[in-house]
Design an enzyme around this catalytic site. Structure first.
Site, PDB file in Angstrom:
ATOM      1  N   LYS A  10      12.153   9.037  13.112  1.00 40.44           N
ATOM      2  CA  LYS A  10      11.847  10.221  12.297  1.00 40.44           C
ATOM      3  C   LYS A  10      10.492  10.091  11.639  1.00 40.44           C
ATOM      4  CE  LYS A  10      12.463   8.162   8.058  1.00 40.44           C
ATOM      5  NZ  LYS A  10      11.354   7.836   7.157  1.00 40.44           N
ATOM      6  N   ALA A  97      10.207  -1.920  10.618  1.00 43.82           N
ATOM      7  CA  ALA A  97       9.682  -1.881   9.238  1.00 43.82           C
ATOM      8  C   ALA A  97       8.475  -0.966   9.147  1.00 43.82           C
ATOM      9  CB  ALA A  97       9.345  -3.288   8.729  1.00 43.82           C
ATOM     10  N   GLY A 103      15.680   0.970  11.933  1.00 44.19           N
ATOM     11  CA  GLY A 103      16.915   0.245  11.606  1.00 44.19           C
ATOM     12  C   GLY A 103      18.058   1.211  11.337  1.00 44.19           C
ATOM     13  N   ALA A 105      18.295   4.191  12.600  1.00 42.42           N
ATOM     14  CA  ALA A 105      18.637   4.775  13.897  1.00 42.42           C
ATOM     15  C   ALA A 105      19.630   3.874  14.630  1.00 42.42           C
ATOM     16  CB  ALA A 105      17.369   4.961  14.733  1.00 42.42           C
ATOM     17  N   ASP A 137      18.838   6.983   5.166  1.00 48.13           N
ATOM     18  CA  ASP A 137      18.240   7.659   6.325  1.00 48.13           C
ATOM     19  C   ASP A 137      19.157   7.678   7.542  1.00 48.13           C
ATOM     20  OD1 ASP A 137      15.931   8.046   4.873  1.00 48.13           O
ATOM     21  OD2 ASP A 137      14.802   6.438   5.845  1.00 48.13           O
TER      22      ASP A 137
HETATM   23  O1  C5P Z   1      19.407   3.649   1.316  1.00 46.34           O
HETATM   24  P1  C5P Z   1      18.602   2.525   1.827  1.00 46.34           P
HETATM   25  O2  C5P Z   1      19.347   1.214   1.839  1.00 46.34           O
HETATM   26  O3  C5P Z   1      17.962   2.800   3.157  1.00 46.34           O
HETATM   27  O4  C5P Z   1      17.402   2.363   0.809  1.00 46.34           O
HETATM   28  C1  C5P Z   1      16.559   1.229   0.847  1.00 46.34           C
HETATM   29  C2  C5P Z   1      15.872   1.097  -0.495  1.00 46.34           C
HETATM   30  O5  C5P Z   1      14.939   2.165  -0.689  1.00 46.34           O
HETATM   31  C3  C5P Z   1      16.787   1.155  -1.705  1.00 46.34           C
HETATM   32  O6  C5P Z   1      17.297  -0.112  -2.006  1.00 46.34           O
HETATM   33  C4  C5P Z   1      15.850   1.669  -2.801  1.00 46.34           C
HETATM   34  O7  C5P Z   1      15.050   0.631  -3.288  1.00 46.34           O
HETATM   35  C5  C5P Z   1      14.937   2.600  -2.040  1.00 46.34           C
HETATM   36  N1  C5P Z   1      15.370   4.016  -2.093  1.00 46.34           N
HETATM   37  C6  C5P Z   1      15.234   4.732  -3.265  1.00 46.34           C
HETATM   38  N2  C5P Z   1      15.631   6.041  -3.317  1.00 46.34           N
HETATM   39  C7  C5P Z   1      16.109   6.648  -2.223  1.00 46.34           C
HETATM   40  C8  C5P Z   1      16.257   5.948  -1.002  1.00 46.34           C
HETATM   41  C9  C5P Z   1      15.864   4.630  -0.975  1.00 46.34           C
HETATM   42  O8  C5P Z   1      14.774   4.200  -4.275  1.00 46.34           O
HETATM   43  N3  C5P Z   1      16.478   7.925  -2.300  1.00 46.34           N
END
Ligand code: C5P
Length: 297
Positions: A10, A97, A103, A105, A137
């Site tokens: 994405k 990264a 990841g 996906a 995501d």
């Molecule tokens: O949800 P996910 O594990 O993919 O998010 C990874 C990190 O990105 C979270 O630990 C947080 O630090 C940050 N994040 C955030 N706000 C979001 C999505 C992600 O702060 N809406």
């Protein structure tokens, strides 16, 4: 017997970020667009849970239970009382990264694949719920196309896309950690009033019309200053793509992949060549959008 699922990367055409919440996450107005760079995840019955990965950046992918594909299999197995005895193989083409949700996906793909392999017949709603548990995501990788994500980005509303958009992506020489970019966003935001994140009506209309120029005028990424602060050289990549004729240039999600919206396939080739010759990035890829979500092949 094995099942293979293809899943797209994405780009965020809008990433409006609100203030940090008490749980550490940020409320978002996140407009996702699935692009035609794909990973393929194949699951095969095995003695136990095992993850393998192939592809140019395979060495960067964790093969333990922190891999979202492994976590997806474990979560579904636990919910259904199934043994997670499966070999998950990831054929990786989405940058690792990179801010393109590779990841995530793989998590969505492994979930769909295991559900088919085990005959657990989870409903779409249950699959989306598990995806949201796995990461912000992950639900979008399941649905593909274009969508507005609110909350952490996991609560989706599908958006109409009225045409094909042409993109060029430049992969950087190193990765950026998403939590680190959000922390940098918080640091840069100190002492400032952060407005509520809202989707841009202009952007949603540009997507619906398939109008690349209007979309180029409406894209935005609130994480871009934070990504540039941690990785200043990205500004040179953005400049190189703009100079080569991209309609707009932006950091993809939390970066460090940079995304260039171009007028057509011909312009994509020209911008890609210029970026390759600029010495400001590691690899360059061309892709079109929208792309379908996780699909059994
Ligand atoms: O949800 P996910 O594990 O993919 O998010 C990874 C990190 O990105 C979270 O630990 C947080 O630090 C940050 N994040 C955030 N706000 C979001 C999505 C992600 O702060 N809406």
């Amino acid at each position: 017997m094995s099942v293979t699922v293809r899943v797209p990367a994405k780009v965020n055409v809008q990433l409006a970020v609100g203030a940090a919440r008490p749980d550490g996450y940020h409320d978002l107005a996140n407009v996702f667009l699935a692009v035609g760079l794909f990973d393929e995840v194949t699951v095969t019955p095995a003695d136990g849970l095992r993850v393998t990965c192939e592809g140019p950046d395979a060495w960067e992918v964790p093969l333990d239970r922190t891999n979202l594909a492994a976590r997806a299999a474990l979560t579904l197995a636990e919910r259904r009382g199934v043994e997670p005895a499966v070999h998950i193989h990831i054929a990786k083409d989405i940058p690792v990264a990179g801010g393109m949700a590779g990841g995530s996906a793989d998590g969505a793909a492994a979930l769909v694949a295991c559900d088919a392999l085990w005959g657990t017949a989870a409903s779409r709603a249950e699959l989306l719920e598990i995806c949201a548990e796995l990461g912000s995501d992950v639900p979008f990788a399941l649905v593909g196309g274009a969508a507005l994500g609110v909350g952490r980005g996991e609560r989706l509303t599908a958006l109409e896309v009225g045409g094909t958009f042409h993109w060029v992506f430049a992969m950087a020489g190193r990765g950026l950690s998403t939590p680190a970019v959000f922390r940098e966003f918080d640091r840069l935001a100190q002492g400032r009033e952060i407005p509520e994140p809202v989707a841009s009506a202009e952007l949603v209309e540009a997507l619906a019309k398939g109008d690349a120029e209007a979309l180029a005028g409406a894209v935005s990424n609130d994480l871009q200053p934070a990504a540039l602060s941690l990785f200043p050289e990205l500004a040179d990549t953005l400049d190189a793509g703009r100079a080569a004729g991209a309609l707009t240039a932006l950091v993809s999600g939390s970066g460090p992949t940079t995304a260039f919206l171009v007028r057509d396939a011909e312009s994509a080739v020209a911008v890609a060549d210029a970026l390759r010759g600029s010495g400001t990035c590691r690899t360059v890829r061309v892709a079109t959008a929208p792309a379908p979500g996780a699909t059994v092949v």
